[in-house]
Design an enzyme around this catalytic site. Structure first.
Site, PDB file in Angstrom:
ATOM      1  N   HIS A  46      38.550  54.298  40.971  1.00  0.00           N
ATOM      2  CA  HIS A  46      38.915  53.857  42.057  1.00  0.00           C
ATOM      3  C   HIS A  46      39.043  52.166  41.361  1.00  0.00           C
ATOM      4  O   HIS A  46      39.859  51.683  42.024  1.00  0.00           O
ATOM      5  CB  HIS A  46      37.845  53.441  43.137  1.00  0.00           C
ATOM      6  CG  HIS A  46      38.445  52.928  44.211  1.00  0.00           C
ATOM      7  ND1 HIS A  46      37.230  51.716  44.429  1.00  0.00           N
ATOM      8  CD2 HIS A  46      39.240  53.202  44.644  1.00  0.00           C
ATOM      9  CE1 HIS A  46      38.178  50.923  45.321  1.00  0.00           C
ATOM     10  NE2 HIS A  46      39.254  51.673  45.717  1.00  0.00           N
ATOM     11  N   GLU A  49      41.687  51.803  39.618  1.00  0.00           N
ATOM     12  CA  GLU A  49      43.610  51.740  39.751  1.00  0.00           C
ATOM     13  C   GLU A  49      43.605  50.545  40.911  1.00  0.00           C
ATOM     14  O   GLU A  49      44.703  49.852  40.510  1.00  0.00           O
ATOM     15  CB  GLU A  49      42.876  52.897  41.444  1.00  0.00           C
ATOM     16  CG  GLU A  49      44.159  52.396  42.737  1.00  0.00           C
ATOM     17  CD  GLU A  49      43.364  52.522  43.742  1.00  0.00           C
ATOM     18  OE1 GLU A  49      43.982  52.160  44.947  1.00  0.00           O
ATOM     19  OE2 GLU A  49      42.777  53.726  44.073  1.00  0.00           O
ATOM     20  N   HIS A  50      42.186  49.575  40.759  1.00  0.00           N
ATOM     21  CA  HIS A  50      42.279  48.315  41.355  1.00  0.00           C
ATOM     22  C   HIS A  50      43.035  47.602  39.626  1.00  0.00           C
ATOM     23  O   HIS A  50      43.518  46.647  40.202  1.00  0.00           O
ATOM     24  CB  HIS A  50      40.888  47.916  42.109  1.00  0.00           C
ATOM     25  CG  HIS A  50      40.549  47.652  42.744  1.00  0.00           C
ATOM     26  ND1 HIS A  50      40.866  46.923  44.493  1.00  0.00           N
ATOM     27  CD2 HIS A  50      40.898  49.132  44.291  1.00  0.00           C
ATOM     28  CE1 HIS A  50      40.815  47.871  45.697  1.00  0.00           C
ATOM     29  NE2 HIS A  50      40.443  49.071  45.272  1.00  0.00           N
ATOM     30  N   GLU A 126      35.580  46.766  50.458  1.00  0.00           N
ATOM     31  CA  GLU A 126      35.768  47.358  50.780  1.00  0.00           C
ATOM     32  C   GLU A 126      34.952  48.364  51.205  1.00  0.00           C
ATOM     33  O   GLU A 126      35.096  48.956  52.138  1.00  0.00           O
ATOM     34  CB  GLU A 126      36.959  47.778  49.769  1.00  0.00           C
ATOM     35  CG  GLU A 126      37.558  49.314  50.356  1.00  0.00           C
ATOM     36  CD  GLU A 126      38.490  49.799  49.185  1.00  0.00           C
ATOM     37  OE1 GLU A 126      38.998  50.977  49.086  1.00  0.00           O
ATOM     38  OE2 GLU A 126      38.663  49.113  47.622  1.00  0.00           O
TER      39      GLU A 126
END
Length: 408
Positions: A46, A49-50, A126
Site C-alpha cells: 500500500h 501505491e501511494h 489513513e
C-alpha cells in the site's frame, strides 16, 4: 471481444475494443497484494501505491495530477489483498498520453526522502481514519479473527511500527522482487486503437526483472471472536464463514446465495432486520473470493440497546434458512438480479477494463458474457441448498461496541 497479447518480456496486455465509445479506461494490474508481505513488511504494498503518485524523474506529484485535470481524465489506484491496480479513464484521443504517465509512475518514481516521510504520515492518518470509522474497522477486526496466522488476515494499511521501518531502499528492493513482467497485466477497454496498443507495448514490453515464484500458504479459517470497546454511538457486528475461491465451481452458486441472504434489498436479512423489525439501517452480506479460498460475511450496525437482539435475529435466521431451506422463487429472482448487474456493467469501460484485468491476472482466462450467463442459468435450488448446508457453521465474530455496552 477480449484479446490478450504477451510481450517479449512476459508482460500481458489485455484489450477490449468498443468503437462506439468515446473513452478509454486503462489499468496496470500488479499480481502483488498485502498477502505477499512478510510480517515485518505489512503495509509496504500500500505504501508503494501511494509513493508512485509522489513524483517521477520528469514530473512532480502536482504535475501528475494536473496532467489528468488538463485532459478531463481521472487517475487513481487501490491495493487489495492479492493485487494492486493503478488506473485511469480519459477521452479516447488522450489515451496514449495517459498511459505514458502511468508508465512513468511505475518505472521512474523518485522515492524522494522528503515526500517519503510526508506520505508515511498521510498513511498514519489513513490508519487513524479507519480506526475512527467503526463500520470499517469491524471488518478489519474480523479478518484478524478469521486468519490470525496468515498474512491475508493482516491490515492492508500496515501498522505504525511497520511503516516506521520503511525506507526508499526497502521500497525499491520490494518492487524489484514483486513488480516483475510476468506479474503485471495492462488492461485497456473502450475505443482502443492499434496505435494505443503499440504504445502500451513500447512502454511496458521491454523492462526486465528476475521472476519470483508466487507460493501462498492456503489460509485456514478459524472461528473465534473479538470485542473492541470504543466511544461510538452504535454497535457494529461482523460474522464470517468460509467461502469459495475464484476457481471453485460453486462461485456462482455462492453469489446467488449471497443475494438471497443479505446482498439485496429483497434479501432475508434486509427484509427481516430492517423492514420488519427496524433493528438496523445498515445490514448486508458479501462474499470475497480469492485465488485459493473465499470468505462469506455478514455486517450489521445498530444502537447498543438493540445490538444483542440483532445478533440473535441474524443467527436465528441462518439456522432457519438451513432448516427450512430457500425457495425456487428466491433462486430465480437472485439469478435475474445477478444477470442484470452483469449486463449493466457492460455500459462502463471502467468495469470492463477492471473485469478483464482481474481475470487475466488471477485466472489467466476470459469467458464471454454468454458463457457467464449460461453458468448463472445453471445455478439450481439443489446446488445452492447443498452449498448452504456446508457453508453456515461456527462463525468468526467481530464486535465494536460502545464502552458501556456488554454483549457477545
Amino acid at each position: 471481444m477480449v484479446t490478450t497479447q504477451t510481450c517479449k518480456n512476459g508482460l500481458r496486455i489485455v484489450s477490449e475494443t468498443i468503437p462506439h465509445f468515446h473513452s478509454v479506461a486503462m489499468g496496470v494490474f500488479v499480481n502483488n497484494g498485502s498477502r505477499d508481505e512478510l510480517p515485518e513488511e505489512n503495509g509496504i504494498t500500500h505504501f508503494i501505491e501511494h509513493m508512485l503518485f509522489k513524483g517521477t524523474d520528469s514530473r512532480t506529484a502536482k504535475e501528475i495530477a494536473r496532467e489528468f485535470d488538463r485532459i478531463g481524465g481521472d487517475i487513481n489506484a487501490y491495493t487489495s489483498k492479492e493485487y494492486t491496480c493503478y488506473y485511469a479513464k480519459v477521452l479516447d484521443h488522450h489515451a496514449e498520453r495517459a498511459v505514458s504517465v502511468l508508465a512513468d509512475m511505475l518505472f521512474n518514481s523518485q522515492m524522494d526522502p522528503v515526500e517519503f516521510d510526508k506520505e508515511r504520515q498521510v498513511i498514519l492518518e489513513e490508519i487513524s481514519m479507519t480506526e475512527d470509522m467503526p463500520d470499517d474497522d469491524v471488518h478489519e477486526q474480523l479478518w484478524r479473527v478469521m486468519y490470525p496466522q496468515n498474512s491475508i488476515g493482516a491490515s492492508i494499511l500496515g501498522t505504525a511500527e511497520t511503516l516506521a521501518s520503511f525506507t526508499p531502499e526497502k521500497i525499491r528492493d520490494y518492487m524489484n522482487r514483486h513488480y516483475t513482467p510476468a506479474n503485471i497485466v495492462v488492461s485497456v477497454a473502450g475505443n482502443v486503437t492499434a496505435s494505443l496498443l503499440e504504445k502500451v507495448e513500447a512502454l511496458f514490453g521491454d523492462f526486465e526483472r528476475e521472476e519470483n515464484l508466487k507460493v501462498y500458504e492456503v489460509p485456514v479459517f478459524k472461528a473465534g471472536h473479538s470485542i473492541k470497546n470504543k466511544e461510538t454511538e452504535q454497535g457494529h457486528l461482523c460474522l464470517g464463514f468460509p467461502g469459495v475461491s475464484l476457481n471453485d465451481s460453486n462461485i456462482y452458486n455462492i453469489t446467488v446465495l449471497d443475494n438471497i441472504i443479505g446482498g439485496s434489498m429483497s434479501s432475508r436479512l434486509f427484509q427481516e432486520i430492517r423492514e420488519q423489525r427496524g433493528l438496523a439501517y445498515s445490514i448486508f452480506s458479501y462474499h470475497s473470493a480469492y485465488s485459493d479460498h473465499g470468505t462469506f460475511a455478514i455486517y450489521g450496525g445498530t444502537s447498543d440497546d438493540q445490538m444483542a437482539e440483532m445478533q440473535q435475529v441474524i443467527l436465528s435466521l441462518l439456522k432457519e434458512l438451513k432448516k427450512d431451506g430457500i425457495t425456487q422463487e428466491e433462486i430465480t429472482d437472485s439469478k435475474e438480479q445477478l444477470k442484470g448487474s452483469l449486463m449493466l456493467g457492460l455500459e462502463s469501460t471502467s468495469a470492463r477494463m477492471s473485469r478483464n484485468g482481474r481475470h487475466e491476472l488471477l485466472l489467466g482466462k476470459h469467458q464471454t458474457y454468454d458463457e457467464v450467463l449460461t453458468q448463472i442459468d445453471q445455478v439450481s435450488l439443489q446446488k445452492v441448498t447443498e452449498l448452504l448446508d456446508n457453508l453456515i457453521e461456527s462463525p468468526a465474530i467481530s464486535i465494536i461496541q460502545p464502552k458501556e455496552a456488554s454483549f457477545v
